[in-house]
Design a protein around this motif. Structure first.
Motif, PDB file in Angstrom:
ATOM      1  N   VAL A 119       0.872  -1.180   0.000  1.00  0.00           N
ATOM      2  CA  VAL A 119       0.000   0.000   0.000  1.00  0.00           C
ATOM      3  C   VAL A 119       0.905   1.226   0.000  1.00  0.00           C
ATOM      4  O   VAL A 119       1.568   1.535   0.990  1.00  0.00           O
ATOM      5  N   SER A 120       0.960   1.904  -1.134  1.00  0.00           N
ATOM      6  CA  SER A 120       1.826   3.076  -1.275  1.00  0.00           C
ATOM      7  C   SER A 120       0.974   4.335  -1.343  1.00  0.00           C
ATOM      8  O   SER A 120       0.086   4.444  -2.185  1.00  0.00           O
ATOM      9  N   THR A 121       1.261   5.265  -0.448  1.00  0.00           N
ATOM     10  CA  THR A 121       0.564   6.547  -0.449  1.00  0.00           C
ATOM     11  C   THR A 121       1.573   7.687  -0.427  1.00  0.00           C
ATOM     12  O   THR A 121       2.690   7.540   0.065  1.00  0.00           O
ATOM     13  N   ALA A 122       1.160   8.816  -0.981  1.00  0.00           N
ATOM     14  CA  ALA A 122       1.935  10.060  -0.866  1.00  0.00           C
ATOM     15  C   ALA A 122       1.189  10.964   0.099  1.00  0.00           C
ATOM     16  O   ALA A 122      -0.044  11.045   0.061  1.00  0.00           O
ATOM     17  N   VAL A 123       1.929  11.632   0.953  1.00  0.00           N
ATOM     18  CA  VAL A 123       1.312  12.389   2.036  1.00  0.00           C
ATOM     19  C   VAL A 123       1.840  13.818   2.083  1.00  0.00           C
ATOM     20  O   VAL A 123       3.064  14.033   2.087  1.00  0.00           O
TER      21      VAL A 123
END
Length: 314
Positions: A223-227
């Motif tokens: 699960v890759s997210t940018a924050v």
């Protein structure tokens, strides 16, 4: 939503519905925080330790990391583990990843958090890349690639079958129209783009990297997210001129406890396991990146460029 409205929404977010006491118990979880010896990274590590995670603080400055680890132990009663990592030097990244994998069979959460803000325009990585892009994007790309076996093992070992990669970006990414590859090693091109432009494109690069990680490895449990963690008072503003620093601190920046909120949500909240490929904004909300951050072709082009840069160190 236009650029101005998007930046405004991220600069002045509504009251957070997510709080640090919502972070679940993390017993048995192994988590790495790059840049965990200061700022948002340290505040993120503090909460993770308090929730019983085993936390690796990856930093290039051993003395600063030791001081942070001692502070965090006083605050939480738990001791983080130091990992020597210089994201501005690709062989150092390789050595750090090898050391970690030798110690840990699995990694459950990777916080690609370390960063800098508008350093001198002639500051370069050891391999001669623009410092901001080299640390924010190239260094983190290489680290993530090398840690993928541990992350995939972490996903298999997790009850929900997921491991998470949280890539710290910024609302500044919205102002970048793309990656100007000519600026990454050419001093005159960097001067033309300027410090703020270089920062913005590096933060766009974080989103593109996150999106491509999501596309490539989502089906394997990543699960890759940018924050965008928000505009937070920290040492990262040290390179700003005094008047600009005063203006930002007085009118636009939030106190440090707000800093880890969105990152912690991304990395630990059960509901965030369903946010692969998303861009998250203050405080713990799903947002929309700028146009370039939504273009899969640009993300794939960046990935190819990154692979070419690290090929000699494989």
């Amino acid at each position: 939503m236009g650029i101005a409205a998007s930046v405004l929404s991220q600069t002045y977010p509504p009251k957070s519905k997510f709080h640090t006491d919502h972070v679940p118990d993390l017993t048995g979880k192994v988590i790495m925080v790059t840049g965990g010896s200061a700022g948002i990274g340290k505040d993120t590590a503090r909460v993770l330790l308090a929730r019983n995670a085993k936390v690796y603080i990856a930093s290039y400055n051993a003395d600063k990391a030791a001081a942070a680890i001692a502070e965090l132990k006083r605050d939480t009663g738990k001791e983080a583990v130091f990992l020597k990592l210089d994201l501005a030097d690709l062989p150092s990244v390789k050595a750090a990843a090898a050391e970690f994998i030798e110690k840990e069979p699995a990694l459950h959460v990777l916080y690609n958090n370390a960063g800098m803000f508008v350093p001198p325009i002639d500051q370069l990585t050891v391999q001669g890349y623009d410092a901001q892009f080299g640390v924010h994007v190239l260094g983190h790309f290489y680290l993530t690639q090398l840690l993928l076996p541990a992350l995939l093992a972490g996903a298999k070992a997790s009850a929900d079958g997921k491991a998470r990669i949280v890539n710290t970006s910024s609302s500044a990414s919205i102002t970048a129209s793309g990656i100007n590859y000519g600026t990454l090693k050419d001093t005159s091109a960097r001067k033309k783009l300027g410090k703020q432009g270089l920062y913005a494109q590096s933060k766009l690069g974080n989103i593109m990297l996150s999106n491509e990680l999501a596309r490539r490895y989502g089906e394997q449990g990543i699960v890759s997210t940018a924050v965008n963690p928000g505009n937070i008072k920290s040492d990262i503003q040290r390179h700003l001129p005094p008047v600009q620093k005063w203006f930002l601190t007085t009118l636009l920046l939030y106190d440090p406890p707000y800093g880890p909120l969105t990152q912690l949500w991304a990395g630990t909240a059960p509901e965030a396991a369903a946010l692969n490929g998303k861009y998250l904004i203050p405080w713990a909300r799903v947002g929309t990146p700028g146009k370039s951050g939504r273009d899969p072709k640009l993300s794939q082009e960046l990935w190819t460029w990154l692979e070419e840069q690290v090929a000699a160190y494989a």
